[in-house]
Design an enzyme around this catalytic site. Sequence first.
Site, PDB file in Angstrom:
ATOM      1  CE1 TYR A 118     -13.714  -7.471   1.393  1.00 19.06           C
ATOM      2  CE2 TYR A 118     -11.476  -9.417   0.503  1.00 19.06           C
ATOM      3  CZ  TYR A 118     -11.627  -7.915   1.140  1.00 19.06           C
ATOM      4  OH  TYR A 118     -10.734  -7.254   2.333  1.00 19.06           O
ATOM      5  NE  ARG A 148      -6.813   4.993   2.098  1.00 20.82           N
ATOM      6  CZ  ARG A 148      -7.734   4.452   2.343  1.00 20.82           C
ATOM      7  NH1 ARG A 148      -8.551   4.774   2.944  1.00 20.82           N
ATOM      8  NH2 ARG A 148      -7.246   2.909   3.088  1.00 20.82           N
ATOM      9  NE  ARG A 187      -4.218  -1.559  -0.542  1.00 22.21           N
ATOM     10  CZ  ARG A 187      -5.891  -2.102   0.238  1.00 22.21           C
ATOM     11  NH1 ARG A 187      -5.921  -0.453   1.516  1.00 22.21           N
ATOM     12  NH2 ARG A 187      -6.342  -2.269   0.440  1.00 22.21           N
ATOM     13  NE  ARG A 205      -9.963   9.317  -2.632  1.00 19.65           N
ATOM     14  CZ  ARG A 205     -10.081   8.590  -1.300  1.00 19.65           C
ATOM     15  NH1 ARG A 205     -10.196   7.181  -0.929  1.00 19.65           N
ATOM     16  NH2 ARG A 205     -11.224   9.046  -1.543  1.00 19.65           N
ATOM     17  CG  ASP A 245      -8.678  -2.245  -4.785  1.00 19.57           C
ATOM     18  OD1 ASP A 245      -8.012  -2.321  -3.937  1.00 19.57           O
ATOM     19  OD2 ASP A 245      -9.476  -3.634  -4.646  1.00 19.57           O
TER      20      ASP A 245
HETATM   21  O1  CP3 Z   1       0.213   0.953  -3.047  1.00 18.34           O
HETATM   22  C1  CP3 Z   1      -0.137  -0.405  -3.208  1.00 18.34           C
HETATM   23  O2  CP3 Z   1      -0.191  -1.357  -2.500  1.00 18.34           O
HETATM   24  C2  CP3 Z   1      -1.288  -1.152  -4.349  1.00 18.34           C
HETATM   25  C3  CP3 Z   1      -2.307  -1.047  -4.834  1.00 18.34           C
HETATM   26  C4  CP3 Z   1      -3.373  -1.597  -4.368  1.00 18.34           C
HETATM   27  C5  CP3 Z   1      -4.225  -1.293  -3.219  1.00 18.34           C
HETATM   28  N1  CP3 Z   1      -5.225  -2.473  -2.626  1.00 18.34           N
HETATM   29  C6  CP3 Z   1      -4.834   0.409  -3.246  1.00 18.34           C
HETATM   30  C7  CP3 Z   1      -6.213   0.560  -2.504  1.00 18.34           C
HETATM   31  C8  CP3 Z   1      -2.929  -2.857  -3.558  1.00 18.34           C
HETATM   32  C9  CP3 Z   1      -2.307  -3.870  -3.656  1.00 18.34           C
HETATM   33  C10 CP3 Z   1      -4.357  -3.457  -2.743  1.00 18.34           C
HETATM   34  C11 CP3 Z   1      -4.897  -4.793  -2.687  1.00 18.34           C
HETATM   35  C12 CP3 Z   1      -5.932  -5.308  -1.728  1.00 18.34           C
HETATM   36  N2  CP3 Z   1      -7.106  -4.498  -2.022  1.00 18.34           N
HETATM   37  C13 CP3 Z   1      -5.946  -6.237  -1.068  1.00 18.34           C
HETATM   38  C14 CP3 Z   1      -5.098  -7.581  -0.730  1.00 18.34           C
HETATM   39  C15 CP3 Z   1      -4.089  -6.480   0.288  1.00 18.34           C
HETATM   40  C16 CP3 Z   1      -4.309  -6.373   1.613  1.00 18.34           C
HETATM   41  O3  CP3 Z   1      -4.609  -5.242   1.780  1.00 18.34           O
HETATM   42  O4  CP3 Z   1      -4.407  -7.448   2.348  1.00 18.34           O
HETATM   43  C17 CP3 Z   1      -7.386  -5.927  -0.122  1.00 18.34           C
HETATM   44  C18 CP3 Z   1      -7.849  -7.244   0.417  1.00 18.34           C
HETATM   45  C19 CP3 Z   1      -8.270  -5.283  -1.076  1.00 18.34           C
HETATM   46  C20 CP3 Z   1      -9.536  -4.619  -1.082  1.00 18.34           C
HETATM   47  C21 CP3 Z   1      -9.838  -3.136  -0.486  1.00 18.34           C
HETATM   48  N3  CP3 Z   1      -9.770  -1.891  -1.282  1.00 18.34           N
HETATM   49  C22 CP3 Z   1     -10.173  -3.217   0.988  1.00 18.34           C
HETATM   50  C23 CP3 Z   1     -10.659  -3.890   1.887  1.00 18.34           C
HETATM   51  C24 CP3 Z   1     -10.627  -1.665   0.944  1.00 18.34           C
HETATM   52  C25 CP3 Z   1     -10.519  -0.712   1.605  1.00 18.34           C
HETATM   53  C26 CP3 Z   1      -9.977  -0.382   3.206  1.00 18.34           C
HETATM   54  C27 CP3 Z   1      -9.151   0.854   2.819  1.00 18.34           C
HETATM   55  O5  CP3 Z   1      -7.720   0.797   2.878  1.00 18.34           O
HETATM   56  O6  CP3 Z   1      -9.132   1.330   3.052  1.00 18.34           O
HETATM   57  C28 CP3 Z   1      -9.817  -1.302  -0.747  1.00 18.34           C
HETATM   58  C29 CP3 Z   1      -9.584   0.330  -1.493  1.00 18.34           C
HETATM   59  C30 CP3 Z   1      -7.978   0.890  -1.202  1.00 18.34           C
HETATM   60  N4  CP3 Z   1      -7.438  -0.068  -2.265  1.00 18.34           N
HETATM   61  C31 CP3 Z   1      -7.152   2.193  -1.032  1.00 18.34           C
HETATM   62  C32 CP3 Z   1      -6.153   1.766  -1.943  1.00 18.34           C
HETATM   63  C33 CP3 Z   1      -5.224   3.031  -1.617  1.00 18.34           C
HETATM   64  C34 CP3 Z   1      -7.618   3.015   0.208  1.00 18.34           C
HETATM   65  C35 CP3 Z   1      -8.801   3.269  -0.805  1.00 18.34           C
HETATM   66  C36 CP3 Z   1      -8.794   5.212  -0.559  1.00 18.34           C
HETATM   67  O7  CP3 Z   1      -7.844   6.128  -1.722  1.00 18.34           O
HETATM   68  O8  CP3 Z   1      -9.657   5.650  -0.747  1.00 18.34           O
END
Ligand code: CP3
Length: 343
Positions: free
Chosen positions: A151, A28, A24, A37, A74
Amino acid sequence: MADKLILRALRGETLPTPPIWMMRQAGRYLPEYRATRAKAGDFLSLCYNPELAAEVTMQPIRRYGFDGAILFADILLVPQALGADLWFVTGEGPRLSTITGPEGLRKLKTKDDIHTTLSPIYDTVRILSETLPKDTTLIGFAGAPWTVATYMVAGRGTPDQGPAHLLKDTDRATFTALIDLITEATIEYLACQVEAGAEVVKLFDSWAGSLKGQDFEDFAVAPALRIIQALKARFPDLPVIAFPREAGDGYIGFHQKTGADCVAIDNSVSPQWAAANVQTAGCVQGNLASRHMVTGGQALVEETRHIVETFRNGPHIFNLGHGITPDADPENVALMVETVRAT
Ligand code: CP3
């Protein structure tokens, strides 16, 4: 090419200083991410905008000089490409249409239909492979089938993955067909990322820890093996990182059972345990607790050094045990990178 540090570690080389990137890392906690964003409108519009998605992928590379850049996208884009509805509720997380039985599964598309939705992601990869610094490794990714299925079945994140377990335990045929569809779509999705320029791919099985016994073999190990075998048949030199998060004892033998070149370790296990039980089979990645990115200070420095030193006798890529959280302080990330490179 051959000299990129992450690729060397993934080929099994023990390096004096581990290469580093962070789960990640585009997120944010960075003000520049929040600004981009806002420009994109929302999270999904950012994922599907190749120029802006490439820009947020680059931001942490510019700031910290990580050895790897992970594609910005994602894991839930694959369900969306298969026809699930997907949206994000600010402050809460993802929401999807649910799959509770065979009729939900029948409504989904096939693995060959996904590229209409996912082609902007391949464009992001192409932009990145042209613009990243030449010593930075470009990492593509997808969710592992079990995690994606949790999911798709529940329609949201769940604390215990209860709805997916319920479908698995009451209608195993439907659940297995769903896993097979996600597995096939994931192979095609990752193959397209590699064709567009991804040099490594990572499979995120964030909820692997809730699978036990035969279920772990059937739904964490077997799909990873199938994906890795299919990708290596097409791209024999492609390194793969697998992340069966919170697998505990399931980490033992995961390299051999799946063919993964590297197993990423979460911070529920100690680096000593992982060095003795997992690194003996190949490269490991991990495993600093993400909370150090919030709290910083001497504890961050000591734990970072401890991890680097404990994994020093084998192939290791430094990373967190899970993603960095939005409340992290960007200064603490700089301190972690500095400490890894000075240890
Ligand atoms: O920088 C990176 O790592 C690359 C991008 C990336 C994102 N999500 C961006 C993201 C990667 C590799 C993921 C993987 C992901 N997404 C996983 C597996 C890894 C883990 O964290 O366990 C999962 C389960 C998801 C599903 C997901 N996406 C959830 C549950 C959420 C909401 C939780 C949260 O952190 O807000 C997201 C949103 C998400 N994916 C964000 C980002 C940067 C935040 C969204 C935002 O900008 O508001």
